[in-house]
Design a protein around this motif. Structure first.
Motif, short mmCIF file in Angstrom:
data_model
loop_
_atom_site.label_atom_id
_atom_site.label_comp_id
_atom_site.label_asym_id
_atom_site.label_seq_id
_atom_site.Cartn_x
_atom_site.Cartn_y
_atom_site.Cartn_z
N GLU A 1 0.89 -1.17 -0.03
CA GLU A 1 0.00 0.16 -0.05
C GLU A 1 0.88 1.24 0.06
O GLU A 1 0.34 2.29 -0.21
N LEU A 2 2.03 1.14 0.28
CA LEU A 2 3.13 2.22 0.31
C LEU A 2 3.50 2.71 -1.05
O LEU A 2 4.08 1.95 -1.70
N LYS A 3 3.54 4.21 -1.08
CA LYS A 3 4.10 4.70 -2.26
C LYS A 3 5.38 5.18 -1.89
O LYS A 3 5.46 6.04 -0.87
N TRP A 4 6.31 4.84 -2.58
CA TRP A 4 8.00 5.38 -2.28
C TRP A 4 8.54 6.40 -3.18
O TRP A 4 8.05 6.34 -4.41
N TYR A 5 9.31 7.26 -2.64
CA TYR A 5 9.91 8.26 -3.21
C TYR A 5 11.23 8.40 -2.76
O TYR A 5 11.74 7.68 -1.83
N HIS B 1 15.35 7.28 0.66
CA HIS B 1 13.83 6.76 0.15
C HIS B 1 12.88 6.60 1.20
O HIS B 1 13.51 6.36 2.51
N HIS C 1 8.28 6.54 2.23
CA HIS C 1 7.02 6.56 1.66
C HIS C 1 6.17 7.43 2.00
O HIS C 1 6.47 8.58 2.77
N LYS C 2 5.11 7.82 1.30
CA LYS C 2 4.13 8.89 1.50
C LYS C 2 3.81 8.80 3.04
O LYS C 2 3.38 7.89 3.45
N PRO D 1 9.75 9.78 -8.03
CA PRO D 1 9.15 8.19 -7.54
C PRO D 1 10.46 7.22 -7.39
O PRO D 1 11.49 7.22 -8.15
N TYR D 2 10.20 6.34 -6.40
CA TYR D 2 11.43 5.43 -6.18
C TYR D 2 11.44 4.23 -7.62
O TYR D 2 10.60 3.95 -7.93
N ASN E 1 12.22 -5.39 -2.33
CA ASN E 1 11.07 -6.07 -2.85
C ASN E 1 11.48 -7.06 -3.67
O ASN E 1 10.59 -8.04 -3.97
N LYS F 1 6.51 -7.35 -3.84
CA LYS F 1 5.73 -6.32 -4.22
C LYS F 1 4.09 -6.30 -3.78
O LYS F 1 3.46 -5.15 -3.99
#
Length: 784
Positions: free
Chosen positions: A19-23, A33, A35-36, A623-624, A658, A683
């Motif tokens: 569920e995490l969006k990584w940057y 790195h 996550h939101k 974005p990651y 991942n 993932k």
């Protein structure tokens, strides 16, 4: 904080968190790195990392071979840091650490510098490339096998001994990481560390130099490894100069240096044992001198309870006849506490609930208790703290919040609302919750990593008293229950904590380290007329007073926290104040920043005590995308069925884990071969895996054959050479369900065993090949 290498499996999180969006933020020396939801923490980490890069690398004359990756996590209510120095990776949890064995420090400045110091100091001590973490020596033996059709029995002896390429004892690794660099001042020798070391020294409970080298099985023993390592590292620098620390580390690079003793001998001209003995003698003299006056006028009260190593947060009931407290009575970790209630009239103690953390509070009528514990895990196995209430008459628990990330609740005097602390992205705020409408009101609006501790209501209901962290200490403040306006009662250079009002609202009781030792103090409600009430050798914390004036507190003594009671606490007479003095003038010289970095020409770039992390550079975020660690190679030398095999293990993963691959290969002179490989993909919610195993075994045997022709039979002896090929492939997925205690694994397994036989009959060579086993299985495994 995490340990030198991989935090010894201290990582709290499980599950894959799709569920995490990584940057990613990229700076000159680092990749950060996050996550939101953790952006503020990530940006501050990027700033701190660049601030400390030059000072720490200059100290050890070592720079990493590539950019170091910081991974910022905030998907659990958990606090730690870990340095994976062979992977060039550091993990940081955004939640600030609140650990009763340590004082308050700027969390991110401290943990980032601590873990980065691990990366550099241990890298400087490494014997080979970080692609070769260790060399394995292995031995395997087998049970005798009676079945003539089976080559080997079951393995009954398996020995695996790694020869590490980085050898630094725990006390030195953690000592250097806490010592960091004088002048940075992101960590320091605080009153908690001094308390643990002082008490261990006076009680004869210091770890010896071998015990300091490893972690043990309980929290206080492990913390002593940190504290003694920190103290001994500082002692080396003060006695022999900072250059000696750098030289000891670099001496550990020698390929045949397998203990720190030889390095210490070469640099300091004494053995590790002698160094420890000198340092211990110094501590004994220092603490005897510094506590000499205190010991003549101890004021501690009566020990009420010493069942656990952490009997903490005692608090009187409104009628003053019972008190609640937390204890780790059946646990070795001081963080695994349960809630208890003691009845003073019956003198009986009852366990109420397991897994309760932080401070506890009574309802105004004394029929309920509110407290903090973890809610059930979320779908993605995140663990969040919430507020729960326990009805003592009905003996039932009910949740007040769900996934609020809330802790340290306090019930208002009118019973209509409560306050608690909420944590998000490394910042804590005080929230008031209306218990009828369930509507929350944020009384504070902090956004820069502020920390709030132990809120307690004033008896008139107009304000909440708290302690607020600031750099290396805590201050005591009142927060308006309506407007959130903050008024400080104590804000000085010392650490003041655990404030609570007397039932009549006339006094505030609190813990303070003004003398260098935490004691219980009392002041009036305006913050005036401060009086010291206890005089202890260890430390006194978490006071509570009932309407009869009886004082409870949690005292650290003999290497554990006990509950003490003073029936009639009296201010220590002004005439006797000399007997509460913790004498400070017995110390070693301090090293200055310019003495530390003689080889650094650009000293102006070194960030010292002055910093403002509310001002963050405008970093670009993207974005990651996958970043992979170097493939690690671990050579193997193995004795297997009395043959020598040479081979290697190997592994690699991306920075967020991942993807990962782990495998191995080994062969002997007969070309017997062992190969395996495991690939995992994380993932999605379940982990998908592909595993492959392949073996070759050669076997020869002489058999006799009866040959016939027209006239006679005769016997011929023929050598049969067998080559066995065993292969298996597993394809499937595994996942936790409900929580980390329940796990299932679904796999399709294909196996194929074959052989090739060479033999000679009547001088004619022949070869037969055949498959003697094929298998297809579907396996479903559930583990609890």
């Amino acid at each position: 904080m995490g340990a030198a290498i991989n935090s010894q499996a201290q990582e709290f999180h499980v599950g894959n968190h799709p569920e995490l969006k990584w940057y990613t933020i990229e700076t000159k020396h680092f990749m950060v790195h996050y996550h939101k939801g953790a952006e503020r923490t990530a940006r501050v980490v990027a700033k701190i990392a660049e601030d400390i890069y030059l000072p720490i690398t200059s100290l050890y004359l070592y720079e990493p071979d590539d950019k170091i990756h910081f991974v910022i996590r905030d998907h659990d209510d958990f606090s730690n840091g870990a340095a994976f120095y062979y992977d060039n990776k550091v993990e940081i949890w955004a939640t600030p650490m609140d650990f009763m064995l340590r004082g308050s420090h700027n969390w991110l400045r401290n943990v980032v510098t601590h873990e980065f110091t691990h990366m550099i100091s241990l890298g400087a001590a490494r014997k080979m490339s970080r692609s070769i973490p260790a060399i394995y020596m292995q031995y395997i033996d087998y049970e005798p096998e009676k079945n003539p059709y089976v080559l080997y029995g079951f393995p009954n002896k398996i020995v695996s001994y790694p020869i590490a390429m980085t050898i630094v004892p725990m006390w030195l690794a953690e000592g250097m990481a806490q010592f960091q660099l004088p002048g940075l001042n992101y960590d320091r020798w605080d009153s908690h560390r001094d308390m643990i070391l002082r008490d261990a020294t006076l009680e004869g409970e210091l770890l010896d130099h071998k015990e300091m080298a490893v972690f043990g099985d309980n929290s206080i023993r492990n913390e002593k490894s940190y504290n003694q390592g920190y103290s001994l590292t500082q002692y080396i620098v003060d006695q022999y100069g900072l250059e000696s620390l750098r030289r000891i580390v670099r001496e550990m690079k020698s390929p045949f240096r397998f203990s720190v003793n030889g390095a210490i001998k070469n640099v300091l001209n004494i053995s590790e044992r002698q160094l420890y003995k000198d340092w211990k003698t110094y501590l004994e003299k220092m603490y005897d001198y510094r506590t000499e006056r205190i010991q003549t006028n101890l004021v501690t009260g009566e020990v009420l309870r010493d069942e656990g190593s952490a009997d903490i947060y005692p608090i009187w009931s409104p009628d003053g006849k019972r008190y609640a407290f937390l204890s780790n009575e059946d646990e070795k970790s001081i963080s695994k506490t349960s809630l208890y209630v003691h009845d003073t009239e019956s003198n009986k103690t009852k366990k109420i609930k397991d897994g309760v953390l932080h401070s506890v509070n009574w309802s105004p009528d004394g029929t309920k208790l509110i407290y903090t514990k973890y809610s059930d895990a979320t779908k993605y196995l995140s663990h969040y703290l919430d507020i729960f209430a326990y009805d003592l008459k009905k003996e039932k628990e009910r949740p007040i919040t769900r996934y609020y990330r809330a802790q340290s609740p306090a019930w208002s005097p009118d019973g209509k609302s409560m306050v608690f602390v909420v944590t998000k992205d490394g910042t804590q705020n005080l929230v008031k919750l209306d218990l009828e409408t369930k509507k929350p009101q944020y009384l504070t609006k902090f956004k820069n990593g502020e920390q709030i501790f132990t809120p307690r209501w004033a008896p008139n209901g107009n304000a909440i008293i708290v302690s607020l962290a600031e750099r290396h200490k805590r201050n005591i403040a009142l927060i308006s229950a309506d407007s959130g306006k903050i008024h400080y009662l104590i804000r000085d250079k010392y650490d003041a904590r655990d404030p609570i009002f007397s039932p009549d609202g006339e006094y505030v009781y609190f813990s303070w380290d003004r003398t260098g030792i935490f004691n219980i103090y009392r002041m009036d409600a305006r913050g005036k007329n401060v009086k010291q009430l206890t005089n202890v050798l260890g430390g006194a914390f978490m006071p509570s007073v009932n309407k009869n004036g009886q004082l409870l507190y949690s005292g650290f003594s003999k290497q554990k926290y006990n509950i003490f009671q003073l029936d009639k606490p009296e201010p220590i007479d002004q005439i006797k104040t000399e007997y509460v003095e913790y004498q400070r003038n017995f110390h070693l010289a301090s090293t200055t920043l310019h003495e530390i970095l003689p080889l650094n020409e650009n000293k102006a770039d070194i960030t010292t005590r002055s910093y403002d992390d509310t001002q963050i550079p405008s970093y670009e975020s993207k974005p990651y995308s996958n970043y992979y660690s170097k493939m690690a190679i671990l050579p193997r030398i193995m004795i297997d069925y009395e043959t020598t095999k040479l081979g290697t293990y190997f592994y690699s993963s991306d920075i967020l884990d991942n993807y990962s691959v782990f495998g191995g290969v080994a062969a002997n002179k007969d070309f017997d071969l062992d190969v395996f490989g495991i690939f995992e993909y994380r993932k999605f919610l379940p982990t998908f895996f592909l595993e492959g195993y392949y073996q070759i075994r050669h076997h020869s045997q002489m058999d006799s054959l009866i040959l016939q022709d027209e006239f006679l039979d005769y016997r011929d002896y023929t050598n049969f050479d067998f080559k066995y090929n065993l292969m298996e492939v597993d394809l499937g997925m595994e996942s936790y369900i409900f929580n980390e205690l329940n796990k299932f694994r679904l796999a399709y397994i294909y196996s194929r065993y074959s052989t090739k036989v060479k033999y000679n009959i009547l001088n004619q060579e022949s070869t037969d090949a055949y498959t003697y086993f094929k298998g297809s299985n579907i396996s479903l495994t559930y583990t609890f």
